[in-house]
Design a protein around this motif. Structure first.
Motif, PDB file in Angstrom:
ATOM      1  N   LEU A   1       0.608  -1.082   0.306  1.00 23.59           N
ATOM      2  CA  LEU A   1       0.314  -0.187   0.051  1.00 23.59           C
ATOM      3  C   LEU A   1       0.886   1.361   0.105  1.00 23.59           C
ATOM      4  CD1 LEU A   1      -3.035  -0.792   2.158  1.00 23.59           C
ATOM      5  CD2 LEU A   1      -2.992  -0.225   0.718  1.00 23.59           C
ATOM      6  N   LEU A   2       1.971   0.928   0.834  1.00 24.37           N
ATOM      7  CA  LEU A   2       3.358   2.582   0.919  1.00 24.37           C
ATOM      8  C   LEU A   2       3.901   2.515  -0.886  1.00 24.37           C
ATOM      9  CD1 LEU A   2       5.178   2.042   4.354  1.00 24.37           C
ATOM     10  CD2 LEU A   2       2.804   3.712   3.489  1.00 24.37           C
ATOM     11  N   ILE A   3       3.736   1.469  -1.291  1.00 22.56           N
ATOM     12  CA  ILE A   3       4.523   2.001  -2.491  1.00 22.56           C
ATOM     13  C   ILE A   3       3.122   2.052  -3.680  1.00 22.56           C
ATOM     14  CG2 ILE A   3       5.580   0.536  -4.219  1.00 22.56           C
ATOM     15  CD1 ILE A   3       6.761  -2.347  -2.002  1.00 22.56           C
ATOM     16  N   GLU A   4       2.282   1.491  -3.557  1.00 18.88           N
ATOM     17  CA  GLU A   4       1.376   2.289  -4.331  1.00 18.88           C
ATOM     18  C   GLU A   4       1.343   3.833  -3.812  1.00 18.88           C
ATOM     19  OE1 GLU A   4      -2.017  -0.656  -3.999  1.00 18.88           O
ATOM     20  OE2 GLU A   4      -3.153   0.991  -5.048  1.00 18.88           O
ATOM     21  N   LEU A   5       1.179   4.145  -2.395  1.00 22.08           N
ATOM     22  CA  LEU A   5       1.105   5.655  -2.430  1.00 22.08           C
ATOM     23  C   LEU A   5       2.280   6.712  -3.172  1.00 22.08           C
ATOM     24  CD1 LEU A   5      -1.329   7.415  -1.458  1.00 22.08           C
ATOM     25  CD2 LEU A   5      -0.089   7.044   1.338  1.00 22.08           C
ATOM     26  N   ALA A   6       3.429   5.665  -2.924  1.00 24.18           N
ATOM     27  CA  ALA A   6       3.846   6.844  -3.234  1.00 24.18           C
ATOM     28  C   ALA A   6       3.939   6.669  -4.950  1.00 24.18           C
ATOM     29  CB  ALA A   6       5.877   5.373  -3.416  1.00 24.18           C
TER      30      ALA A   6
ATOM     31  N   ILE B   1      -2.148  -8.873  -6.037  1.00 25.75           N
ATOM     32  CA  ILE B   1      -1.372  -7.276  -4.813  1.00 25.75           C
ATOM     33  C   ILE B   1      -2.334  -6.441  -5.696  1.00 25.75           C
ATOM     34  CG2 ILE B   1       0.721  -5.710  -5.854  1.00 25.75           C
ATOM     35  CD1 ILE B   1       2.138  -8.636  -5.784  1.00 25.75           C
ATOM     36  N   PHE B   2      -2.303  -5.749  -7.033  1.00 28.11           N
ATOM     37  CA  PHE B   2      -3.095  -4.625  -6.939  1.00 28.11           C
ATOM     38  C   PHE B   2      -4.489  -4.232  -8.339  1.00 28.11           C
ATOM     39  CE2 PHE B   2      -3.975  -1.203 -10.303  1.00 28.11           C
ATOM     40  CZ  PHE B   2      -3.627  -0.033  -9.287  1.00 28.11           C
ATOM     41  N   ASN B   3      -5.835  -3.901  -7.453  1.00 27.79           N
ATOM     42  CA  ASN B   3      -6.580  -3.555  -7.993  1.00 27.79           C
ATOM     43  C   ASN B   3      -7.367  -2.079  -7.958  1.00 27.79           C
ATOM     44  OD1 ASN B   3      -9.140  -3.280  -6.321  1.00 27.79           O
ATOM     45  ND2 ASN B   3      -8.236  -5.343  -5.011  1.00 27.79           N
TER      46      ASN B   3
END
Lengths: 187, 43
Positions: free
Chosen positions: A4-9, B4-6
Motif C-alpha cells: 500500500l505504501l509503495i502504491e501510495l508512493a 496485489i493490485f486492483n
C-alpha cells in the motif's frame, strides 16, 4: 501494508509529475517570456536619448552607463543579424576570450564554434548582431549587462589599464604571465 | 495475496490520502511553473 505504501508512493510521484507538467504548461500559456518578446516585436528603431543604467547582479560596483551601442541592444530594436565569423583564428592563435568577464571555457568554446576568435571581432558586433548572439545563446541580455562589447573593445585596442580599472583582470594573467586576480568580479 | 493490485483498492487509497496527493501536486505545479531552462547560466 508495504504494498500500500509503495502504491501510495507511486501515486504521489504520478501526481507530482502531473503537477510539474501542468505548472510548466500554465507558465508557457499564461506568462509571457521576457526574452521571447523582443524577438517577435516589430522593428522600432528609436534613438535613445539617455542610456538606461542596467541593473547588475553584483553589489558594490559602480553604476555604469553603457555605450549607446550596448544600450541599443538592451532596448532591443527587434532586428537580429548573425555576425559573420571566420573559419579559424588569424595566424593560428586565438585571443584569450576568457579575459572578458562573463566568458568562461564553455562560452569561449561556443564563440569559437561560431567563428569568433579575436577581441576585435566581438568589439565589432552591431546591436543587431549582439541581439542575435544573445538570442542564440539564450542569454537574456547578458552580453549587454556584462558589457562584452566594451570589454572586447578595450582588450582589442590594448587599453589594458582602462580594462583593469573597469573590469578587474577577469581572473586571468597579465601579459607577463602573472596572475593578477582570482576573481572575475568587476572592480 | 493472489491479487496485489486492483483499481478499486487503489482508488480507496487515493481517497484516504487525497491531502498528501494534493500537496505533491502543488509542489510539482510550483516546480513546473518556476522551471526555466533558458536561465541556466553558463560561462
Amino acid at each position: 501494508m508495504t504494498h500500500l505504501l509503495i502504491e501510495l508512493a507511486f501515486w504521489m510521484l504520478f501526481v507530482y509529475f502531473l503537477g510539474c507538467l501542468l505548472g510548466w504548461a500554465a507558465r508557457n500559456l499564461f506568462v509571457a517570456e521576457p526574452a521571447a518578446q523582443p524577438a517577435m516585436a516589430p522593428v522600432v528603431a528609436k534613438p535613445i536619448a539617455k542610456p538606461v543604467p542596467i541593473p547588475a547582479p553584483m553589489v558594490a560596483r559602480p553604476v555604469v552607463v553603457p555605450t549607446p551601442a550596448v544600450a541599443a541592444s538592451v532596448m532591443e530594436t527587434g532586428k537580429m543579424e548573425r555576425p559573420k565569423g571566420i573559419d579559424k583564428a588569424r595566424g593560428g592563435k586565438a585571443d584569450d576570450l576568457q579575459r572578458i568577464s562573463g566568458i568562461g571555457p564553455k562560452n569561449e568554446g561556443i564563440l569559437h564554434n561560431l567563428g569568433f576568435f579575436h577581441f576585435d571581432q566581438i568589439a565589432a558586433w552591431t546591436p543587431a548582431q549582439v541581439a542575435w548572439v544573445d538570442d542564440h545563446l539564450r542569454f537574456n541580455g547578458r552580453i549587454a549587462r556584462e558589457e562584452w562589447i566594451r570589454q572586447a573593445d578595450l582588450l582589442a585596442t590594448g587599453k589594458e589599464a582602462e580594462f583593469k580599472r573597469e573590469y578587474g583582470t577577469g581572473g586571468m594573467k597579465n601579459t607577463k604571465g602573472e596572475t593578477l586576480s582570482g576573481s572575475r568580479t568587476r572592480k | 495475496m493472489n491479487e496485489i493490485f486492483n483499481w478499486h483498492d487503489s482508488w480507496i487509497l487515493v481517497q484516504h490520502n487525497w491531502f498528501w496527493l494534493l500537496v505533491a501536486f502543488a509542489i510539482g505545479a510550483w516546480v513546473g511553473f518556476t522551471y526555466n531552462s533558458s536561465e541556466k547560466r553558463i560561462n
